[in-house]
Design an enzyme around this catalytic site. Structure first.
Site, PDB file in Angstrom:
ATOM      1  N   TYR A 152       0.696  -0.859  -0.092  1.00 19.21           N
ATOM      2  CA  TYR A 152       0.053   0.370   0.125  1.00 19.21           C
ATOM      3  C   TYR A 152       0.907   1.162   0.619  1.00 19.21           C
ATOM      4  O   TYR A 152       0.430   2.683  -0.635  1.00 19.21           O
ATOM      5  CB  TYR A 152      -0.809  -0.212   1.705  1.00 19.21           C
ATOM      6  N   ARG A 156       1.850   1.835  -3.643  1.00 22.06           N
ATOM      7  CA  ARG A 156       1.107   2.344  -3.747  1.00 22.06           C
ATOM      8  C   ARG A 156       0.720   3.515  -3.780  1.00 22.06           C
ATOM      9  O   ARG A 156      -0.141   4.513  -4.980  1.00 22.06           O
ATOM     10  CB  ARG A 156      -0.247   1.479  -3.836  1.00 22.06           C
ATOM     11  N   ASN A 171     -12.116   5.767  -5.985  1.00 19.92           N
ATOM     12  CA  ASN A 171     -11.026   5.612  -6.021  1.00 19.92           C
ATOM     13  C   ASN A 171     -10.519   5.866  -4.643  1.00 19.92           C
ATOM     14  O   ASN A 171     -10.623   6.895  -3.927  1.00 19.92           O
ATOM     15  CB  ASN A 171     -10.171   6.922  -6.514  1.00 19.92           C
ATOM     16  N   HIS A 187     -14.308   3.935  -0.453  1.00 19.63           N
ATOM     17  CA  HIS A 187     -13.451   2.955  -0.818  1.00 19.63           C
ATOM     18  C   HIS A 187     -12.626   3.270   0.561  1.00 19.63           C
ATOM     19  O   HIS A 187     -11.611   1.790   0.008  1.00 19.63           O
ATOM     20  CB  HIS A 187     -13.057   2.280  -2.239  1.00 19.63           C
ATOM     21  N   SER A 206     -17.263   0.603 -13.858  1.00 14.26           N
ATOM     22  CA  SER A 206     -18.201  -0.360 -14.606  1.00 14.26           C
ATOM     23  C   SER A 206     -19.161  -0.795 -14.082  1.00 14.26           C
ATOM     24  O   SER A 206     -19.913  -1.359 -14.678  1.00 14.26           O
ATOM     25  CB  SER A 206     -16.779  -1.719 -13.960  1.00 14.26           C
ATOM     26  N   ASN A 221     -17.659   7.059 -20.880  1.00 18.30           N
ATOM     27  CA  ASN A 221     -16.463   6.065 -20.785  1.00 18.30           C
ATOM     28  C   ASN A 221     -16.153   5.640 -21.570  1.00 18.30           C
ATOM     29  O   ASN A 221     -16.315   6.490 -22.337  1.00 18.30           O
ATOM     30  CB  ASN A 221     -17.777   4.757 -20.456  1.00 18.30           C
ATOM     31  N   GLN A 255     -15.752   2.748 -23.298  1.00 13.93           N
ATOM     32  CA  GLN A 255     -16.610   1.800 -24.200  1.00 13.93           C
ATOM     33  C   GLN A 255     -17.975   2.165 -23.898  1.00 13.93           C
ATOM     34  O   GLN A 255     -18.490   3.264 -22.276  1.00 13.93           O
ATOM     35  CB  GLN A 255     -16.490   0.915 -23.274  1.00 13.93           C
ATOM     36  N   ALA A 301     -12.621  10.361 -19.971  1.00 16.78           N
ATOM     37  CA  ALA A 301     -13.469  11.552 -19.201  1.00 16.78           C
ATOM     38  C   ALA A 301     -12.168  12.912 -19.655  1.00 16.78           C
ATOM     39  O   ALA A 301     -13.059  13.694 -19.611  1.00 16.78           O
ATOM     40  CB  ALA A 301     -13.383  10.599 -18.017  1.00 16.78           C
TER      41      ALA A 301
END
EC number: 2.3.1.286
Length: 250
Positions: free
Chosen positions: A64, A67, A99, A116, A194, A218, A220, A236
């Protein structure tokens, strides 16, 4: 795009819901991107659990920290900046993100709801007290390394990353606030997500159920199932600045 421009220009209560696609445009690897060095031996999902931290705190804390320092090495992109600018145009704007980075804050957004958790808000694994001592900002070796987690000044327990791990519930207050905002908005922008990670994925549906329009941004195409649901296909960082410019010229 014209219909979406009109919706945005007329919005009075806006919710912006962002996912990993927004951060990926700044160069942040997504959670399951291929990793090298020490981390190549591990499934990211296996490191993101309370059991993994209990079994090997130095391994999990090291990952972490790797990250977190990756995040510090990148900058907010045009999507982050456009999102921050929208709150200046629409006073009643709520930003909800899946995020765990701080790019929204660095772009100028305030009061971000992190469903999160955050890489930048560690806490004690024992007493849950926020850990406020400064974390190092030096560059970690690309191959990664094990790092012993710091100790809580309050109780001496080990400090853990401030993220939501697999098997843990999302922060109840943040989730409740996000659901309430979705139920009360007249427009929701779902950007770079997603739409499959529950329970956060319920947020766009709640907005639709309560009469709002929903716009998916998005790379896609996103299948839309409702007359008040729209999709803008593209990065975006290109779509949002153009949407902002056209909805609020000058």
């Amino acid at each position: 795009m014209r219909a979406v421009v009109e919706l945005l220009a007329g919005a009075r209560r806006l919710v912006i819901f962002t996912g990993a696609g927004v951060s990926a445009e700044s160069g942040i690897p997504t959670f399951r991107d291929a990793l090298g060095g020490l981390w190549a031996r591990y499934d990211p999902a296996a490191l993101a659990t309370p059991a993994a931290f209990a079994d090997d705190p130095a391994l999990v804390w090291g990952w972490y920290e790797w990250r977190r320092l990756k995040v510090l090495g990148v900058q907010p992109n045009p999507a982050h900046r456009a999102i921050a600018a929208l709150s200046g145009r629409i006073a009643n704007t709520r930003l909800v993100t899946q995020n765990v980075d701080d790019l929204h804050e660095r772009a100028g957004s305030r009061d971000v709801l992190h469903l999160h958790g955050s890489l930048h808000a560690p806490r004690c694994a024992t007493c849950a007290a926020a850990y406020r001592d400064a974390l190092p900002d030096s560059v970690e070796p690309e191959e990664g390394r094990r790092i012993e987690p710091p100790r809580c000044p309050a109780c001496g327990g080990q400090v853990r990353p401030g993220v939501v791990w697999f098997g843990e519930a999302l922060p109840e207050a943040a989730l409740r606030e996000a659901f309430a905002a979705a139920c009360e908005c007249d427009l929701l922008l779902s950007v770079g997500t997603s739409g499959v990670v529950q329970p956060a994925a319920r947020i766009p549906g709640l907005a639709l159920e309560h009469g709002a329009s929903v716009v998916h941004v998005n790379p896609q195409p996103v299948r839309t199932r409702h007359p008040r649901e729209h999709c803008l296909v593209g990065p975006a960082g290109e779509v949002l600045p153009e949407l902002l410019r056209r909805a609020f010229p000058g």
